[in-house]
Design a protein around this motif. Structure first.
Motif, PDB file in Angstrom:
ATOM      1  N   ALA A  89      -6.173-110.487  23.060  1.00  0.00           N
ATOM      2  CA  ALA A  89      -5.769-111.157  21.738  1.00  0.00           C
ATOM      3  C   ALA A  89      -4.316-111.599  22.101  1.00  0.00           C
ATOM      4  CB  ALA A  89      -5.331-109.946  20.504  1.00  0.00           C
ATOM      5  N   ARG A  90      -3.768-111.132  22.824  1.00  0.00           N
ATOM      6  CA  ARG A  90      -2.319-111.710  23.444  1.00  0.00           C
ATOM      7  C   ARG A  90      -2.486-113.003  24.463  1.00  0.00           C
ATOM      8  NH1 ARG A  90       0.471-111.360  28.113  1.00  0.00           N
ATOM      9  NH2 ARG A  90       2.694-111.207  28.014  1.00  0.00           N
ATOM     10  N   ARG A  91      -3.496-112.946  25.279  1.00  0.00           N
ATOM     11  CA  ARG A  91      -3.782-113.776  25.959  1.00  0.00           C
ATOM     12  C   ARG A  91      -4.208-115.361  24.901  1.00  0.00           C
ATOM     13  NH1 ARG A  91      -2.853-117.805  28.432  1.00  0.00           N
ATOM     14  NH2 ARG A  91      -3.778-118.141  30.748  1.00  0.00           N
ATOM     15  N   ALA A  92      -5.058-114.921  24.045  1.00  0.00           N
ATOM     16  CA  ALA A  92      -5.471-115.934  23.202  1.00  0.00           C
ATOM     17  C   ALA A  92      -4.192-116.669  22.611  1.00  0.00           C
ATOM     18  CB  ALA A  92      -6.510-115.412  22.056  1.00  0.00           C
ATOM     19  N   ALA A  93      -3.394-115.582  22.002  1.00  0.00           N
ATOM     20  CA  ALA A  93      -2.134-116.302  21.479  1.00  0.00           C
ATOM     21  C   ALA A  93      -1.197-117.209  22.309  1.00  0.00           C
ATOM     22  CB  ALA A  93      -1.047-115.154  20.895  1.00  0.00           C
ATOM     23  N   ILE A  94      -1.133-116.822  23.475  1.00  0.00           N
ATOM     24  CA  ILE A  94      -0.293-117.484  24.602  1.00  0.00           C
ATOM     25  C   ILE A  94      -0.948-118.784  24.858  1.00  0.00           C
ATOM     26  CG2 ILE A  94       0.363-117.591  27.046  1.00  0.00           C
ATOM     27  CD1 ILE A  94       0.828-114.428  26.739  1.00  0.00           C
ATOM     28  N   PHE A  95      -2.337-118.861  25.009  1.00  0.00           N
ATOM     29  CA  PHE A  95      -3.257-119.943  25.324  1.00  0.00           C
ATOM     30  C   PHE A  95      -3.286-120.773  24.108  1.00  0.00           C
ATOM     31  CE2 PHE A  95      -7.819-121.816  26.186  1.00  0.00           C
ATOM     32  CZ  PHE A  95      -7.496-122.537  26.954  1.00  0.00           C
ATOM     33  N   ALA A  96      -3.033-120.437  23.045  1.00  0.00           N
ATOM     34  CA  ALA A  96      -3.059-121.493  21.842  1.00  0.00           C
ATOM     35  C   ALA A  96      -1.530-122.126  21.698  1.00  0.00           C
ATOM     36  CB  ALA A  96      -3.391-120.742  20.368  1.00  0.00           C
ATOM     37  N   ARG A  97      -0.653-121.356  22.323  1.00  0.00           N
ATOM     38  CA  ARG A  97       0.773-121.977  22.442  1.00  0.00           C
ATOM     39  C   ARG A  97       0.736-122.846  23.398  1.00  0.00           C
ATOM     40  NH1 ARG A  97       4.496-122.816  19.137  1.00  0.00           N
ATOM     41  NH2 ARG A  97       6.144-122.657  20.618  1.00  0.00           N
ATOM     42  N   GLU A  98       0.185-122.306  24.568  1.00  0.00           N
ATOM     43  CA  GLU A  98       0.545-123.493  25.801  1.00  0.00           C
ATOM     44  C   GLU A  98      -0.053-124.887  25.164  1.00  0.00           C
ATOM     45  OE1 GLU A  98       0.024-120.219  29.357  1.00  0.00           O
ATOM     46  OE2 GLU A  98      -1.774-120.744  28.639  1.00  0.00           O
ATOM     47  N   LEU A  99      -1.267-124.624  24.633  1.00  0.00           N
ATOM     48  CA  LEU A  99      -1.692-126.071  24.175  1.00  0.00           C
ATOM     49  C   LEU A  99      -1.176-126.793  22.870  1.00  0.00           C
ATOM     50  CD1 LEU A  99      -5.462-124.976  24.869  1.00  0.00           C
ATOM     51  CD2 LEU A  99      -4.058-126.412  26.071  1.00  0.00           C
ATOM     52  N   SER A 136       5.140-111.524  18.072  1.00  0.00           N
ATOM     53  CA  SER A 136       6.302-112.068  18.324  1.00  0.00           C
ATOM     54  C   SER A 136       5.787-113.710  18.979  1.00  0.00           C
ATOM     55  CB  SER A 136       7.144-111.704  19.537  1.00  0.00           C
ATOM     56  OG  SER A 136       6.595-111.731  20.745  1.00  0.00           O
ATOM     57  N   ILE A 137       4.738-113.656  19.537  1.00  0.00           N
ATOM     58  CA  ILE A 137       4.080-115.156  19.919  1.00  0.00           C
ATOM     59  C   ILE A 137       3.516-115.663  18.773  1.00  0.00           C
ATOM     60  CG2 ILE A 137       2.133-115.943  21.158  1.00  0.00           C
ATOM     61  CD1 ILE A 137       2.485-113.506  23.272  1.00  0.00           C
ATOM     62  N   VAL A 138       2.560-114.994  17.834  1.00  0.00           N
ATOM     63  CA  VAL A 138       2.328-115.846  16.761  1.00  0.00           C
ATOM     64  C   VAL A 138       3.046-116.144  15.907  1.00  0.00           C
ATOM     65  CG1 VAL A 138      -0.017-114.756  17.039  1.00  0.00           C
ATOM     66  CG2 VAL A 138       1.465-113.657  15.604  1.00  0.00           C
ATOM     67  N   GLY A 139       4.193-115.547  15.866  1.00  0.00           N
ATOM     68  CA  GLY A 139       5.288-115.819  14.919  1.00  0.00           C
ATOM     69  C   GLY A 139       5.876-117.312  15.181  1.00  0.00           C
ATOM     70  N   TYR A 144      -0.446-118.866  11.012  1.00  0.00           N
ATOM     71  CA  TYR A 144      -1.497-118.039  11.766  1.00  0.00           C
ATOM     72  C   TYR A 144      -2.017-117.013  10.514  1.00  0.00           C
ATOM     73  CZ  TYR A 144       1.402-113.998  11.914  1.00  0.00           C
ATOM     74  OH  TYR A 144       2.234-112.748  11.577  1.00  0.00           O
ATOM     75  N   SER A 145      -3.279-116.583  11.173  1.00  0.00           N
ATOM     76  CA  SER A 145      -4.219-115.616  10.363  1.00  0.00           C
ATOM     77  C   SER A 145      -4.855-114.984  11.594  1.00  0.00           C
ATOM     78  CB  SER A 145      -4.771-116.233   9.399  1.00  0.00           C
ATOM     79  OG  SER A 145      -5.743-117.139   9.892  1.00  0.00           O
ATOM     80  N   ILE A 146      -5.176-113.713  11.244  1.00  0.00           N
ATOM     81  CA  ILE A 146      -6.194-112.917  12.038  1.00  0.00           C
ATOM     82  C   ILE A 146      -7.080-112.222  11.124  1.00  0.00           C
ATOM     83  CG2 ILE A 146      -4.439-110.817  12.139  1.00  0.00           C
ATOM     84  CD1 ILE A 146      -5.572-110.753  15.270  1.00  0.00           C
ATOM     85  N   SER A 147      -8.470-112.341  11.777  1.00  0.00           N
ATOM     86  CA  SER A 147      -9.393-111.572  10.771  1.00  0.00           C
ATOM     87  C   SER A 147     -10.510-111.126  11.875  1.00  0.00           C
ATOM     88  CB  SER A 147     -10.124-112.376  10.013  1.00  0.00           C
ATOM     89  OG  SER A 147     -10.540-113.752  10.690  1.00  0.00           O
ATOM     90  N   HIS A 148     -11.167-109.847  11.291  1.00  0.00           N
ATOM     91  CA  HIS A 148     -12.361-109.505  11.960  1.00  0.00           C
ATOM     92  C   HIS A 148     -13.636-110.151  11.945  1.00  0.00           C
ATOM     93  CE1 HIS A 148     -15.626-106.283  12.421  1.00  0.00           C
ATOM     94  NE2 HIS A 148     -14.948-106.082  13.611  1.00  0.00           N
ATOM     95  N   VAL A 149     -14.376-110.067  12.801  1.00  0.00           N
ATOM     96  CA  VAL A 149     -15.787-110.870  12.936  1.00  0.00           C
ATOM     97  C   VAL A 149     -16.608-110.010  13.755  1.00  0.00           C
ATOM     98  CG1 VAL A 149     -15.581-112.241  14.886  1.00  0.00           C
ATOM     99  CG2 VAL A 149     -17.372-112.708  13.015  1.00  0.00           C
TER     100      VAL A 149
END
Length: 191
Positions: A89-99, A136-139, A144-149
């Motif tokens: 999840a942390r890597r996903a947040a970083i990746f989305a920020r990088e892009l 802190s990253i998603v802030g 942003y939102s987060i959900s379960h699938v």
């Protein structure tokens, strides 16, 4: 799903809330596209005991189901699967920020991890640091939102986590996924 909005709430985010309000409390079993102007970021992790390695997979898609970017990365094997999913999840947040995405909907298949990330509560101190880091990253996103699938709705991220087993440390695809995973995207899109 938790929805955090900074600088006011726009129509697309109201659409997310309305769509989720109409769902039952059970998690979706297949991937659902986000509303317009929001990207959905699915994440997952996989452990390979035979090689003592772990991997994370991330896929970012738009409201049409089109892949904007994907990532597969080897990481040090953590002591707990919960930690692996948090790191994904942390890597996903970083990746989305990088892009430079601004409006992001994160989705993972580990319900306890999603709940911890959404609520900011953790089961132990190390996981607590990961929760705090993620939040802190998603802030930094506009929204942003987060959900379960359920796992069936997270197949591409899972395939990307498994993809890293055969690859170098970090692989990134822009507007694509590895050829082996293309059929999974197509199946998701046609569902």
């Amino acid at each position: 799903m938790s929805l955090t909005v900074k600088d006011g709430q726009n129509f697309a985010l109201k659409s997310v809330k309305a769509r989720l309000a109409g769902q039952s409390h059970s998690s979706p079993t297949q991937w659902q596209p986000p509303p317009p102007n929001i990207v959905k970021v699915n994440f997952d992790g996989a452990v390979f005991g035979d090689s003592h390695e772990a991997r994370v997979g991330v896929v970012i898609r738009n409201e049409h189901g089109e892949v904007m970017a994907s990532l597969s990365e080897k990481i040090a094997i953590p002591s707990l699967v919960e930690v692996l999913k948090m790191l994904a999840a942390r890597r996903a947040a970083i990746f989305a920020r990088e892009l430079s995405f601004k409006n992001v909907w994160f989705e993972g298949d580990a319900e306890g991890v999603v709940r911890s990330l959404r609520d900011g509560v953790s089961s132990n101190a190390f996981v607590g640091h990961l929760v705090k880091d993620f939040r802190s990253i998603v802030g930094l996103f506009q929204t942003y939102s987060i959900s379960h699938v359920r796992r069936q709705g997270n197949t591409i991220a899972h395939a990307l986590a498994r993809e890293a087993r055969m690859s170098i440390h970090l692989r990134i695809w822009m507007e694509d996924v590895p050829p082996n995973d293309l059929s999974v995207v197509t199946k998701d899109f046609s569902s």
